[in-house]
Design a protein around this motif. Structure first.
Motif, PDB file in Angstrom:
ATOM      1  N   THR A  88       0.867  -1.272  -0.044  1.00 33.99           N
ATOM      2  CA  THR A  88      -0.238   0.073   0.057  1.00 33.99           C
ATOM      3  C   THR A  88       0.929   1.246   0.016  1.00 33.99           C
ATOM      4  O   THR A  88       0.417   2.343  -0.564  1.00 33.99           O
ATOM      5  N   ASP A  89       1.882   1.112   0.714  1.00 31.70           N
ATOM      6  CA  ASP A  89       3.056   2.340   0.494  1.00 31.70           C
ATOM      7  C   ASP A  89       3.306   2.656  -0.942  1.00 31.70           C
ATOM      8  O   ASP A  89       4.243   1.744  -1.265  1.00 31.70           O
ATOM      9  N   ILE A  90       3.119   3.707  -1.334  1.00 37.80           N
ATOM     10  CA  ILE A  90       3.453   4.139  -2.800  1.00 37.80           C
ATOM     11  C   ILE A  90       4.937   4.301  -2.919  1.00 37.80           C
ATOM     12  O   ILE A  90       5.565   3.963  -4.122  1.00 37.80           O
ATOM     13  N   ASP A  91       5.681   4.743  -1.931  1.00 38.00           N
ATOM     14  CA  ASP A  91       7.258   4.902  -2.102  1.00 38.00           C
ATOM     15  C   ASP A  91       7.768   3.674  -2.313  1.00 38.00           C
ATOM     16  O   ASP A  91       8.575   3.435  -2.910  1.00 38.00           O
ATOM     17  N   ALA A  92       7.273   2.585  -1.446  1.00 37.37           N
ATOM     18  CA  ALA A  92       7.786   1.313  -1.479  1.00 37.37           C
ATOM     19  C   ALA A  92       7.645   0.661  -2.828  1.00 37.37           C
ATOM     20  O   ALA A  92       8.464  -0.158  -3.418  1.00 37.37           O
ATOM     21  N   LYS A  93       6.501   0.825  -3.257  1.00 33.38           N
ATOM     22  CA  LYS A  93       5.944   0.253  -4.421  1.00 33.38           C
ATOM     23  C   LYS A  93       6.795   0.709  -5.827  1.00 33.38           C
ATOM     24  O   LYS A  93       7.261   0.102  -6.477  1.00 33.38           O
ATOM     25  N   ILE A  94       7.035   2.209  -5.937  1.00 39.61           N
ATOM     26  CA  ILE A  94       7.839   2.544  -6.853  1.00 39.61           C
ATOM     27  C   ILE A  94       9.280   2.082  -6.833  1.00 39.61           C
ATOM     28  O   ILE A  94       9.636   1.957  -8.095  1.00 39.61           O
ATOM     29  N   ASN A  95       9.798   2.180  -5.698  1.00 39.02           N
ATOM     30  CA  ASN A  95      11.110   1.422  -5.623  1.00 39.02           C
ATOM     31  C   ASN A  95      11.317   0.269  -6.040  1.00 39.02           C
ATOM     32  O   ASN A  95      12.185  -0.195  -6.592  1.00 39.02           O
ATOM     33  N   ILE A  96      10.180  -0.660  -5.416  1.00 36.92           N
ATOM     34  CA  ILE A  96      10.250  -2.158  -5.895  1.00 36.92           C
ATOM     35  C   ILE A  96      10.249  -2.373  -7.570  1.00 36.92           C
ATOM     36  O   ILE A  96      10.864  -3.142  -7.999  1.00 36.92           O
ATOM     37  N   ILE A  97       9.473  -1.580  -7.934  1.00 35.31           N
ATOM     38  CA  ILE A  97       9.120  -1.666  -9.486  1.00 35.31           C
ATOM     39  C   ILE A  97      10.433  -1.163 -10.171  1.00 35.31           C
ATOM     40  O   ILE A  97      10.790  -1.895 -11.071  1.00 35.31           O
TER      41      ILE A  97
ATOM     42  N   GLU B  16      13.564  -1.295  -8.905  1.00 36.49           N
ATOM     43  CA  GLU B  16      14.592  -2.231  -8.720  1.00 36.49           C
ATOM     44  C   GLU B  16      14.222  -3.704  -9.536  1.00 36.49           C
ATOM     45  O   GLU B  16      15.126  -4.151 -10.190  1.00 36.49           O
ATOM     46  N   GLU B  17      13.043  -4.095  -9.439  1.00 37.19           N
ATOM     47  CA  GLU B  17      12.872  -5.195 -10.251  1.00 37.19           C
ATOM     48  C   GLU B  17      12.721  -5.355 -11.802  1.00 37.19           C
ATOM     49  O   GLU B  17      13.311  -6.266 -12.312  1.00 37.19           O
ATOM     50  N   LEU B  18      12.182  -4.124 -12.368  1.00 37.18           N
ATOM     51  CA  LEU B  18      12.318  -4.042 -13.465  1.00 37.18           C
ATOM     52  C   LEU B  18      13.621  -3.925 -14.217  1.00 37.18           C
ATOM     53  O   LEU B  18      14.196  -4.325 -15.298  1.00 37.18           O
ATOM     54  N   THR B  19      14.605  -3.225 -13.371  1.00 33.97           N
ATOM     55  CA  THR B  19      16.172  -3.200 -13.803  1.00 33.97           C
ATOM     56  C   THR B  19      16.567  -4.287 -13.805  1.00 33.97           C
ATOM     57  O   THR B  19      17.450  -4.995 -14.368  1.00 33.97           O
ATOM     58  N   LYS B  20      16.181  -5.479 -12.523  1.00 34.73           N
ATOM     59  CA  LYS B  20      17.115  -6.777 -12.484  1.00 34.73           C
ATOM     60  C   LYS B  20      16.313  -7.374 -13.810  1.00 34.73           C
ATOM     61  O   LYS B  20      17.094  -8.182 -14.158  1.00 34.73           O
TER      62      LYS B  20
ATOM     63  N   LEU C  46      11.051   9.207 -11.646  1.00 38.24           N
ATOM     64  CA  LEU C  46      11.936  10.356 -12.249  1.00 38.24           C
ATOM     65  C   LEU C  46      12.215  11.217 -11.070  1.00 38.24           C
ATOM     66  O   LEU C  46      13.190  11.756 -11.226  1.00 38.24           O
ATOM     67  N   VAL C  47      11.044  11.985 -10.825  1.00 34.62           N
ATOM     68  CA  VAL C  47      11.193  13.040  -9.769  1.00 34.62           C
ATOM     69  C   VAL C  47      11.671  12.753  -8.654  1.00 34.62           C
ATOM     70  O   VAL C  47      12.422  13.443  -7.946  1.00 34.62           O
ATOM     71  N   SER C  48      11.532  11.576  -7.779  1.00 36.70           N
ATOM     72  CA  SER C  48      12.370  11.099  -6.701  1.00 36.70           C
ATOM     73  C   SER C  48      13.620  10.803  -7.012  1.00 36.70           C
ATOM     74  O   SER C  48      14.262  10.089  -6.088  1.00 36.70           O
TER      75      SER C  48
ATOM     76  N   GLY D 272      13.169   7.299 -23.906  1.00 35.12           N
ATOM     77  CA  GLY D 272      12.154   6.058 -23.255  1.00 35.12           C
ATOM     78  C   GLY D 272      12.445   4.911 -22.614  1.00 35.12           C
ATOM     79  O   GLY D 272      11.674   3.931 -22.337  1.00 35.12           O
ATOM     80  N   LYS D 273      13.906   5.030 -22.229  1.00 30.82           N
ATOM     81  CA  LYS D 273      14.497   3.704 -21.674  1.00 30.82           C
ATOM     82  C   LYS D 273      15.059   4.419 -20.330  1.00 30.82           C
ATOM     83  O   LYS D 273      15.625   5.230 -20.165  1.00 30.82           O
ATOM     84  N   TYR D 274      14.770   3.338 -19.166  1.00 28.60           N
ATOM     85  CA  TYR D 274      14.896   3.914 -17.805  1.00 28.60           C
ATOM     86  C   TYR D 274      15.640   2.736 -17.170  1.00 28.60           C
ATOM     87  O   TYR D 274      15.429   1.519 -17.538  1.00 28.60           O
ATOM     88  N   ARG D 275      16.229   3.070 -16.079  1.00 24.50           N
ATOM     89  CA  ARG D 275      16.642   2.169 -15.265  1.00 24.50           C
ATOM     90  C   ARG D 275      17.173   2.857 -13.986  1.00 24.50           C
ATOM     91  O   ARG D 275      17.220   4.013 -13.898  1.00 24.50           O
ATOM     92  N   ILE D 276      17.756   2.142 -12.830  1.00 23.40           N
ATOM     93  CA  ILE D 276      17.887   2.494 -11.545  1.00 23.40           C
ATOM     94  C   ILE D 276      19.162   3.518 -11.804  1.00 23.40           C
ATOM     95  O   ILE D 276      20.330   2.934 -12.618  1.00 23.40           O
TER      96      ILE D 276
END
Length: 139
Positions: free
Chosen positions: A83-92, A94-98, A124-126, A135-139
């Motif tokens: 439910t924590d949005i900050d945790a959610k976007i961090n996990i997204i 990290e996992e997408l980069t992995k 991006l803002v954080s 259009g390509k992103y990573r940690i």
């Protein structure tokens, strides 16, 4: 008590409440009795079990098990319980980069339908991710 088990049918790892006598896999709908399930880890604190599952890799559990054919669907299912949005976007991020190395908006949309653009902007803002190409992103 909460535990990490592997489904007898599809082999995906997931968290169960061991006080229930029967559990149904959210991926393949296979029913398993809790007593006969192979438990990889258990703890009274669900957040501890969730963190272990998040950090678990197939090779550390059993090298002969097949890998998940679509790891994004497993990630999407796991994110439904956060439910924590900050945790959610961090996990997204990290996992997408992995999983993908570099990812795109469509990958975030696959995990969070209808919220991908908003989540990507928040990452991006954080300064969680950066754009490595158009259009390509990573940690």
């Amino acid at each position: 008590m909460f535990a990490i088990i592997g489904c007898n049918n599809c082999k995906r790892k997931r968290i169960i409440d061991t006080s229930n006598s029967v559990t149904t896999c959210p991926y393949c709908n296979h029913k398993t009795t809790t007593k006969t399930a192979k438990i990889y880890f258990k703890n009274d604190d669900q957040s501890v079990v969730r963190n272990v599952l998040t950090n678990m890799t197939i090779s550390t559990v059993n090298e002969e098990e097949p890998t998940d054919p679509n790891p994004l669907s497993a990630l999407a299912c796991a994110l439904k319980h956060i439910t924590d949005i900050d945790a959610k976007i961090n996990i997204i991020a990290e996992e997408l980069t992995k999983i993908k190395g570099t990812f795109e908006l469509k990958d975030v949309e696959e995990i969070a339908p209808g919220k991908g653009k908003r989540y990507l902007e928040m990452m991006l803002v954080s300064c969680i991710i950066h754009e490595v190409g158009y259009g390509k992103y990573r940690i």
